[in-house]
Design an enzyme around this catalytic site. Structure first.
Site, short mmCIF file in Angstrom:
data_model
loop_
_atom_site.label_atom_id
_atom_site.label_comp_id
_atom_site.label_asym_id
_atom_site.label_seq_id
_atom_site.Cartn_x
_atom_site.Cartn_y
_atom_site.Cartn_z
N GLU A 252 0.88 -1.17 0.00
CA GLU A 252 0.00 0.00 0.00
C GLU A 252 0.91 1.21 0.00
O GLU A 252 1.53 1.54 1.01
CB GLU A 252 -0.93 -0.03 1.22
CG GLU A 252 -2.15 0.87 1.07
CD GLU A 252 -1.84 2.33 1.32
OE1 GLU A 252 -1.76 3.09 0.33
OE2 GLU A 252 -1.67 2.72 2.48
N CYS A 286 -1.74 9.13 2.35
CA CYS A 286 -1.52 8.56 1.02
C CYS A 286 -2.70 8.87 0.10
O CYS A 286 -2.56 8.85 -1.12
CB CYS A 286 -1.28 7.06 1.10
SG CYS A 286 -2.59 6.14 1.92
#
Length: 515
Positions: A252, A286
């Site tokens: 991720e 993110c």
């Protein structure tokens, strides 16, 4: 403060760290939150061996009972919610409201996976042979290494650790050093929830020692799965390392998340979404907004409204009611300074840039800007598809703006950076919403909502430079922490060979109905 936080292997603290460093409050760098004892690569390998040893016993505990341990974790997280959130705010500077939401995400994750302990379903499959049964089972992968970032120091680790444990795996967790005090509190809650010794191990180490320790553990066959949340650059190195051992990690990674605003959008709602996703957590998610791609016909109106919203947004002391506080750590401040260097002559800068201070003030700042790592939020209009600012993750309070004329052009701009984590479109036209979702490469799409804001039971993850297609959260993460095993059971008393001994049912292929 008097004691040093040390790594934990098989329930025991590991003495004699190779160095001790302070973890400081980024909103008040004079405030030392704790002292962190960093371990070497050998400790990571020892933790992997402990996890490997403990895994069989943990996996033999029935899954509903493992779910009960996760229920215990959820209850303790609920009881400690305000304390853990306050520690998150103090150590990484996340506003308290967001910190409380982050702890709630752990609780939500636990609530979801309690039931999965009774739903680790396989299937009964019909056989082509008589007196034979076929089955499938989910089996744990084994010992899992989890390496997580500190911008979500407790929520993101829970996405890995909770389902990994529920599925019968054991864990070696390497949290970020700049959030190690919070990580230690997180570990203590799990330990007091009944997680057996060796099932969850914690190693505090820098990047080089972590990579070396992971290399050793993989070579020794001690780690069966790697989960990593962090930069795309480091993720590619971990993916390469895992590939040498025929493993597929759960990656991720970063994002350069686009927000398309169409000519028919609710502009005030779009501005609200851009403000939160661009500058919440100081742009250090993110999923933070990277570039606004706004239709050329409403560009000027959007810029005026967005500029006003950013100028009036409260920032400062994260213990107060602010949109965002400081950058996480000195290294992120240095990285953000590099991003500010990408502002070029053809850009129009809206707002101040750089660090907030007496010589570079911000109106309405809450608290003392000189105490911490506070940076002005900035909008950069006129970014172009070949700009560094357009193509690269900035990880700080900066948002680029560009225009488009057709939706196909907007989608192409949204895919240009090569990242593919999150995306958003603001529109009142369902046709545009579905066309955008079909064309954008992101793993997550929001319609009339921001690029940030995952829910605990929806798949989370990205494509391209944002990840390798793996997904976290909900039932989808089970595919990361289990492997399918098939079983065939022949009780016919003879060897029946598939595809060879099957009975063929004949048909009269010449049959026709009468005219």
């Amino acid at each position: 403060m008097s004691s040093v936080i040390l790594s934990v292997v098989a329930g025991e603290r590991v003495p004699d760290p190779i160095r001790t460093t302070p973890s400081t409050n980024p909103a008040n760098t004079a405030d030392v939150v704790g002292l962190i004892g960093s371990a070497g690569a050998d400790v990571f390998a020892r933790a992997a061996a402990a996890a490997k040893t403990a895994q069989y016993g943990w996996a033999t505990l029935p899954a509903p009972q493992r779910g009960q341990v996760i229920a215990n974790v959820g209850r303790l997280m609920t009881a400690n919610k305000t304390r853990l959130a306050a520690l998150v705010t103090r150590e990484i500077g996340k506003p308290l409201a967001e910190a409380l939401g982050e702890v709630q995400e752990i609780i939500d994750t636990c609530d979801f996976f309690i039931g999965e302990g009774r739903r680790l379903y396989g299937q009964t499959v019909p056989s082509e042979m008589p007196d034979k049964q076929l089955f499938t089972f989910r089996r744990p992968v084994g010992a899992v290494a989890v390496i997580s970032a500190g911008n979500f120091p407790v929520a993101v680790p829970s996405w890995y650790i909770v389902p990994a444990l529920l599925c019968g795996n054991t864990v070696v967790w390497k949290p970020a050093e700049y959030s190690a005090v919070v990580s230690n509190a997180f570990y203590e809650i799990f330990a007091h929830a009944g997680v057996p010794l060796g099932v969850l191990n914690v190693v505090y180490a820098d990047g080089a020692d972590t990579f070396a320790g992971l290399d050793q553990a993989l070579a020794a066959g001690l780690i069966d799965k790697v989960g990593f949340t962090g930069s795309s650059e480091v993720g590619s190195r971990i993916g390469e390392l895992c590939g040498r051992h025929l493993q597929t990690p759960c990656l991720e990674l970063g994002g350069k998340n686009p927000m398309v605003i169409t000519e028919d959008a609710d502009l005030d709602l779009a501005v609200e979404g851009a403000l939160f996703s661009g500058f919440g957590t100081a742009g250090q998610r993110c999923t933070s907004l990277g570039t606004v791609i706004v239709h050329e016909s409403i560009h000027d109106s959007f810029i005026e409204k967005f500029g006003t919203a950013v100028r009036e947004a409260a920032m400062g002391d994260p213990r107060e009611d602010v949109l965002f506080g400081p950058l996480l750590d000195e290294k992120f401040a240095a990285g953000f300074e590099k991003s500010l260097g990408w502002i070029a002559a053809h850009h129009q800068v809206i707002g101040s840039t750089g660090r907030v201070g007496a010589d570079n003030p911000r109106d309405g700042f809450v608290g003392d800007p000189s105490a911490g790592l506070f940076y002005h939020p900035v909008i950069v209009d006129g970014v172009r598809p070949d700009d560094e600012l357009f193509l690269n993750e900035t990880f700080g309070p900066i948002v680029g703006v560009t225009t488009y004329s057709t939706l196909d052009e907007a989608i192409a701009l949204g895919n240009k950076s090569g990242y593919g984590l999150s995306s958003s479109i603001y529109t009142t036209d369902p046709n545009k919403a579905f066309r955008f979702a079909q064309g954008i490469s992101a793993g997550m799409v929001s319609v009339n909502n921001s690029t940030s804001g995952a829910e605990a039971h929806l798949p989370f993850g990205g494509n391209g430079k944002s990840g390798n297609g793996s997904r976290q959260s909900g039932i989808w993460v089970l595919d990361q922490f289990t492997r399918w095993q098939s079983l065939n059971w022949d009780y016919s008393g003879k060897l029946q060979k598939a595809q060879m001994d099957t009975v063929t049912v004949e048909a009269d292929d010449d049959f026709l109905l009468p005219d």
